[in-house]
Design a protein around this motif. Structure first.
Motif, mmCIF file in Angstrom:
data_model
loop_
_atom_site.group_PDB
_atom_site.id
_atom_site.type_symbol
_atom_site.label_atom_id
_atom_site.label_comp_id
_atom_site.label_asym_id
_atom_site.label_seq_id
_atom_site.Cartn_x
_atom_site.Cartn_y
_atom_site.Cartn_z
ATOM 1 N N ILE A 43 -17.577 5.911 -12.035
ATOM 2 C CA ILE A 43 -16.203 5.468 -12.288
ATOM 3 C C ILE A 43 -15.665 5.028 -10.937
ATOM 4 O O ILE A 43 -15.604 5.833 -10.003
ATOM 5 C CB ILE A 43 -15.328 6.625 -12.811
ATOM 6 N N SER A 44 -15.308 3.770 -10.837
ATOM 7 C CA SER A 44 -14.813 3.296 -9.543
ATOM 8 C C SER A 44 -13.396 3.815 -9.333
ATOM 9 O O SER A 44 -12.629 3.997 -10.282
ATOM 10 C CB SER A 44 -14.870 1.772 -9.528
ATOM 11 N N LEU A 45 -13.049 4.073 -8.077
ATOM 12 C CA LEU A 45 -11.706 4.562 -7.772
ATOM 13 C C LEU A 45 -10.647 3.578 -8.266
ATOM 14 O O LEU A 45 -9.547 3.967 -8.657
ATOM 15 C CB LEU A 45 -11.568 4.810 -6.260
ATOM 16 N N SER A 46 -10.990 2.303 -8.282
ATOM 17 C CA SER A 46 -10.009 1.312 -8.754
ATOM 18 C C SER A 46 -9.658 1.558 -10.221
ATOM 19 O O SER A 46 -8.517 1.364 -10.629
ATOM 20 C CB SER A 46 -10.547 -0.108 -8.559
ATOM 21 N N PHE A 104 -9.325 4.329 -11.603
ATOM 22 C CA PHE A 104 -8.369 5.438 -11.631
ATOM 23 C C PHE A 104 -6.955 4.943 -11.368
ATOM 24 O O PHE A 104 -5.988 5.621 -11.689
ATOM 25 C CB PHE A 104 -8.763 6.455 -10.556
ATOM 26 N N ILE A 105 -6.853 3.789 -10.749
ATOM 27 C CA ILE A 105 -5.524 3.305 -10.373
ATOM 28 C C ILE A 105 -4.906 2.468 -11.493
ATOM 29 O O ILE A 105 -3.690 2.396 -11.631
ATOM 30 C CB ILE A 105 -5.625 2.544 -9.030
ATOM 31 N N VAL A 120 -15.841 2.556 -3.892
ATOM 32 C CA VAL A 120 -16.223 3.965 -3.952
ATOM 33 C C VAL A 120 -15.988 4.495 -5.355
ATOM 34 O O VAL A 120 -15.121 4.007 -6.079
ATOM 35 C CB VAL A 120 -15.421 4.834 -2.953
ATOM 36 N N THR A 121 -16.778 5.491 -5.717
ATOM 37 C CA THR A 121 -16.636 6.067 -7.049
ATOM 38 C C THR A 121 -15.985 7.445 -6.957
ATOM 39 O O THR A 121 -15.999 8.097 -5.906
ATOM 40 C CB THR A 121 -17.991 6.231 -7.756
ATOM 41 N N VAL A 122 -15.425 7.845 -8.083
ATOM 42 C CA VAL A 122 -14.785 9.149 -8.194
ATOM 43 C C VAL A 122 -15.796 10.255 -7.896
ATOM 44 O O VAL A 122 -15.490 11.224 -7.195
ATOM 45 C CB VAL A 122 -14.202 9.292 -9.616
ATOM 46 N N ILE A 181 -5.599 -3.052 -1.347
ATOM 47 C CA ILE A 181 -6.194 -1.704 -1.427
ATOM 48 C C ILE A 181 -7.063 -1.586 -2.683
ATOM 49 O O ILE A 181 -8.117 -0.945 -2.657
ATOM 50 C CB ILE A 181 -5.107 -0.594 -1.367
ATOM 51 N N LEU A 182 -6.664 -2.242 -3.782
ATOM 52 C CA LEU A 182 -7.490 -2.194 -4.996
ATOM 53 C C LEU A 182 -8.876 -2.751 -4.718
ATOM 54 O O LEU A 182 -9.885 -2.241 -5.200
ATOM 55 C CB LEU A 182 -6.829 -2.980 -6.127
ATOM 56 N N ASP A 183 -8.902 -3.792 -3.940
ATOM 57 C CA ASP A 183 -10.163 -4.398 -3.558
ATOM 58 C C ASP A 183 -11.085 -3.372 -2.898
ATOM 59 O O ASP A 183 -12.276 -3.324 -3.182
ATOM 60 C CB ASP A 183 -9.843 -5.494 -2.541
ATOM 61 N N LEU A 231 0.830 4.201 -2.866
ATOM 62 C CA LEU A 231 0.518 5.589 -2.465
ATOM 63 C C LEU A 231 1.593 6.541 -2.961
ATOM 64 O O LEU A 231 1.311 7.653 -3.398
ATOM 65 C CB LEU A 231 0.389 5.684 -0.938
ATOM 66 N N VAL A 271 -6.257 14.083 -9.868
ATOM 67 C CA VAL A 271 -7.592 13.654 -10.246
ATOM 68 C C VAL A 271 -8.004 14.321 -11.565
ATOM 69 O O VAL A 271 -8.583 13.696 -12.449
ATOM 70 C CB VAL A 271 -8.568 14.016 -9.108
ATOM 71 N N THR A 282 -10.777 -0.059 -3.224
ATOM 72 C CA THR A 282 -11.063 1.083 -4.113
ATOM 73 C C THR A 282 -12.244 0.785 -5.026
ATOM 74 O O THR A 282 -12.807 1.701 -5.625
ATOM 75 C CB THR A 282 -9.853 1.473 -4.989
ATOM 76 N N ARG A 283 -12.616 -0.485 -5.150
ATOM 77 C CA ARG A 283 -13.797 -0.811 -5.964
ATOM 78 C C ARG A 283 -15.092 -0.358 -5.316
ATOM 79 O O ARG A 283 -16.119 -0.305 -5.965
ATOM 80 C CB ARG A 283 -13.886 -2.330 -6.135
ATOM 81 N N LEU A 326 0.833 -1.202 0.000
ATOM 82 C CA LEU A 326 0.000 0.000 0.000
ATOM 83 C C LEU A 326 0.871 1.256 0.000
ATOM 84 O O LEU A 326 0.624 2.201 -0.761
ATOM 85 C CB LEU A 326 -0.910 -0.017 1.240
ATOM 86 N N PHE A 349 -7.197 11.084 -2.668
ATOM 87 C CA PHE A 349 -8.449 10.359 -2.856
ATOM 88 C C PHE A 349 -8.430 9.035 -2.100
ATOM 89 O O PHE A 349 -9.467 8.441 -1.847
ATOM 90 C CB PHE A 349 -8.654 10.080 -4.346
ATOM 91 N N ILE A 350 -7.257 8.564 -1.791
ATOM 92 C CA ILE A 350 -7.154 7.255 -1.147
ATOM 93 C C ILE A 350 -7.212 7.386 0.379
ATOM 94 O O ILE A 350 -7.661 6.480 1.064
ATOM 95 C CB ILE A 350 -5.882 6.532 -1.635
ATOM 96 N N SER A 402 -19.146 -3.628 2.603
ATOM 97 C CA SER A 402 -18.574 -4.497 1.559
ATOM 98 C C SER A 402 -17.902 -5.718 2.173
ATOM 99 O O SER A 402 -17.674 -6.706 1.495
ATOM 100 C CB SER A 402 -17.575 -3.715 0.706
ATOM 101 N N LEU A 450 -16.329 10.703 -4.198
ATOM 102 C CA LEU A 450 -15.215 11.381 -3.542
ATOM 103 C C LEU A 450 -15.225 12.875 -3.853
ATOM 104 O O LEU A 450 -14.926 13.698 -2.992
ATOM 105 C CB LEU A 450 -13.890 10.749 -3.973
ATOM 106 N N LEU A 451 -15.612 13.213 -5.077
ATOM 107 C CA LEU A 451 -15.634 14.632 -5.443
ATOM 108 C C LEU A 451 -16.765 15.381 -4.757
ATOM 109 O O LEU A 451 -16.828 16.602 -4.822
ATOM 110 C CB LEU A 451 -15.734 14.795 -6.962
ATOM 111 N N LEU A 474 -10.274 6.377 2.276
ATOM 112 C CA LEU A 474 -10.423 4.925 2.324
ATOM 113 C C LEU A 474 -9.600 4.330 3.451
ATOM 114 O O LEU A 474 -10.022 3.373 4.100
ATOM 115 C CB LEU A 474 -9.975 4.284 1.006
ATOM 116 N N LEU A 475 -8.425 4.884 3.676
ATOM 117 C CA LEU A 475 -7.560 4.315 4.708
ATOM 118 C C LEU A 475 -8.257 4.429 6.067
ATOM 119 O O LEU A 475 -8.242 3.495 6.874
ATOM 120 C CB LEU A 475 -6.211 5.030 4.722
#
Lengths: 412, 412
Positions: free
Chosen positions: A175-178, A180-181, B154-156, B147-149, A148, A156, B151-152, A144, B180-181, B217, B159-160, B184-185
């Motif tokens: 759009i899922s945050l994933s 974006f990665i 939440v959506t952009v 972490i990718l798991d 980061l 963004v 990030t699925r 992680l 943006f992450i 989730s 977060l905005l 999530l942490l």
């Protein structure tokens, strides 16, 4: 940037540049390829040319081959192809999630499990100058904190500039945050393999530019990005694809390839010459002029392109034989050139047995199916495979449908 | 949601709900706290109440104490406080990057290294019902796939929606993907400690709601989010803060605390009663009514609140002594109540020696400095510390400035 990027090149690298840039959709930055060629020369080493591949695919078409041919041109000039298998990205993309523990295949495993795919690749690439790596080897063990660190390098707003993201964001589609990665993961691959150049389709431009940012943040010279255009299919209209039936597979028999290639419209012969053959850009220019003059010149040019492509995959003897068979069927009248027209129904796909009956080419549906299964039914001289009863309209329109040697109709 | 959430509670939990919800800025979802109280009852266990802390801070003020007091209320009802030290998030937030290897402190290390901070915390919390954990323990070993798991989930666009992100995005100010992450942490922390409730300031609402998504989730019941308002400083206007000089520190001597608390405007006495004392909501309501009636009632109410707060940190004897000293100075005429007005200069901070000279309270700047250093100069009866020559305007305005027993001025 607007001046000719070749100006900086010593004369002996100009021809290399000519070949490598020929047919490219974009080179970013404009002087990136020149800069990398000079760097490799200065450091006395081959360039590392990256291409991401997906070995889950099966039959390669000439469409897939465009970027592979570009890679082969780099190899022929002494550079190294680095094929990146998305062993990590493919698995975490799996929406079932919880995949961390499944990332176990090494690059060797991947090759063994997709031998057929790699056999096809190696019909185009030079195996001695090819490395295959699996991004699970570095992404699978990334922490992680590691990711980061990379996420600090992009904003963004930059990510939302990507065409598909921007469209979906405007349309309020999630759009899922994933997602974006993912562009970053591809960029990390470039850092890990120290890519000098990244090849890809035009849809990959954005992701490939992210790689430049990440390389820069790690003190590496940023890769140049070279994209190739999409190949138009044999219909001359749509992108070449399996589902549209407008494709030429690289593993198809020589005769099938030759026949299909002779059916392409004149307007795309130059594109095929540039993107699908090993011809020098100067020869491609000559063929393109010949096509433009029309008539017999155009036909000779199309024939030369078909021969050049078939030779790449089957050798020149097989290409000559395919050409001979084509002439026997088409030029020597074994298919009548004046045939009655037969209107296609409005459906898509078209049910071929019904069409054969409607055109008087078969007495009944069941007889038509037997004819197809026996290999007696052809389109522009190319046999319709057994049990292919429903064909996309795009594969039929403007073709000559024959059953046996005497019955024919031009589909309109 | 619009109906009274307490309707579902058995009578014996209603009083608990009354206390816990008193002074809360928001409870999300509206029935979340009720639902968690019932779940804890049904499962016969204490609630796990999460609060993120930053042990790098030093002096705690009554402003910091608001959320800690709320946490103590949960403890007094038998629930468990889980303090999450951001050992991971604090270190990766460091823009110098490359911090993965520095994540090594355990929760015990953190406590040892910030003993002074934890000593202050434990003046408010019940140590026996407090767990301290360090998010480096799980985030430090989290993989990219892990972490990718997350990030699925939440959506952009979600977060905005966060206030500060949305503002910066509109203003075209860069938001790094790493930012943006972070929300999530914090949410992963909730998953890891299986939080039932998360406490925080109103600025944390968004991050705390992300925790709910992540818990859901993972098949956990999502935490309820309880936010507390910001405490207004002793000036009755600005948020309490060190830099504005309008604070009461919990480690200050009882007399200083009492003096400062007696200086707060009537309008905020109720707020202090609700957010800074251990008084029952019903007693708070009574005090608030008393303040509203003004005059001697209001003064008695303010005095009761000051006593209640000082008692929390110094015990009731010390509070009584502080009140006695305050009365000696203010009520028994040791500070003249009718004093001439002295206009403050326009500067901020105000240079106190110059002010003392201007008001005729000192013969010269150097004499004024000596008086200050000797402890002879006071504001509303509270000694100005030695070497405090420049004070914020907000600490001076409307106060009575005295030097020795005879010279005084009301600052305007």
């Amino acid at each position: 940037m607007s001046s000719d990027p070749r100006a900086d090149l010593p004369p002996d690298l100009r021809d290399a540049y000519e070949i490598l840039s020929s047919g490219a959709a974009q080179i970013l930055p404009a002087d990136g390829l020149v800069e990398r060629l000079l760097a490799a020369r200065a450091e006395n080493r081959p360039l590392r040319v990256k291409l991401g591949i997906d070995p889950s695919g099966t039959d390669l078409t000439l469409g897939h081959a465009v970027v592979l041919r570009k890679l082969r041109q780099f190899q022929d000039l002494g550079h190294t192809a680095v094929l990146v298998v998305g062993g990590f990205t493919g698995q975490v993309g799996d929406p079932s999630g919880r995949t961390a523990t499944r990332v176990a295949q090494t690059a060797d495993d991947v090759i063994a499990n997709a031998q057929g795919y790699f056999d096809q690749l190696m019909r185009i690439l030079d195996e001695k100058r090819t490395e295959v790596v699996n991004n699970a080897d570095w992404l699978g063990s990334m922490s992680l904190a590691g990711i980061l660190d990379y996420t600090r390098q992009v904003t963004v707003a930059q990510l939302l500039e990507r065409d598909d993201f921007s469209r979906r964001f405007q349309a309020k589609q999630p759009i899922s945050l994933s997602e974006f990665i993912y562009p970053l993961l591809q960029g990390i691959d470039s850092v890990e393999i120290r890519a000098d150049i990244e090849l890809g389709g035009t849809d990959q431009t954005f992701n490939n530019l992210v790689g430049r940012e990440l390389q820069r943040s790690r003190g590496q010279a940023p890769q140049a990005v070279l994209t190739v255009p999409l190949l138009v299919g044999t219909d001359g209209v749509e992108k070449m694809g399996k589902s549209l039936g407008n494709y030429v597979a690289i593993a198809e028999p020589a005769a099938e390839q030759f026949g299909k290639l002779m059916s392409i419209p004149d307007g795309v012969v130059g594109m095929y010459a540039r993107l699908c053959t090993a011809l020098h850009p100067r020869e491609v220019d000559e063929l393109q002029s010949a096509v433009a003059s029309g008539g017999a010149d155009a036909n000779r040019a199309k024939r030369a392109v078909a021969r050049a492509i078939v030779s790449l995959y089957h050798g020149s003897d097989a290409a000559a034989a395919a050409e001979g068979r084509f002439d026997a069927v088409f030029k020597r009248g074994e298919v009548p050139t004046e045939v009655p027209e037969l209107g296609l129904p409005d459906t898509d796909p078209v049910h071929l047995p019904a069409l054969l009956v409607a055109g008087g080419l078969a007495g009944s549906s069941s007889a038509a199916r037997r004819d197809i299964d026996a290999g007696a039914v052809k389109l522009d001289g190319v046999t319709v495979p057994a049990h292919s009863y429903d064909l996309p309209r795009s594969q039929l329109i403007s073709r000559v449908l024959t059953s046996g040697k005497r019955k024919a109709a031009r589909l309109v």
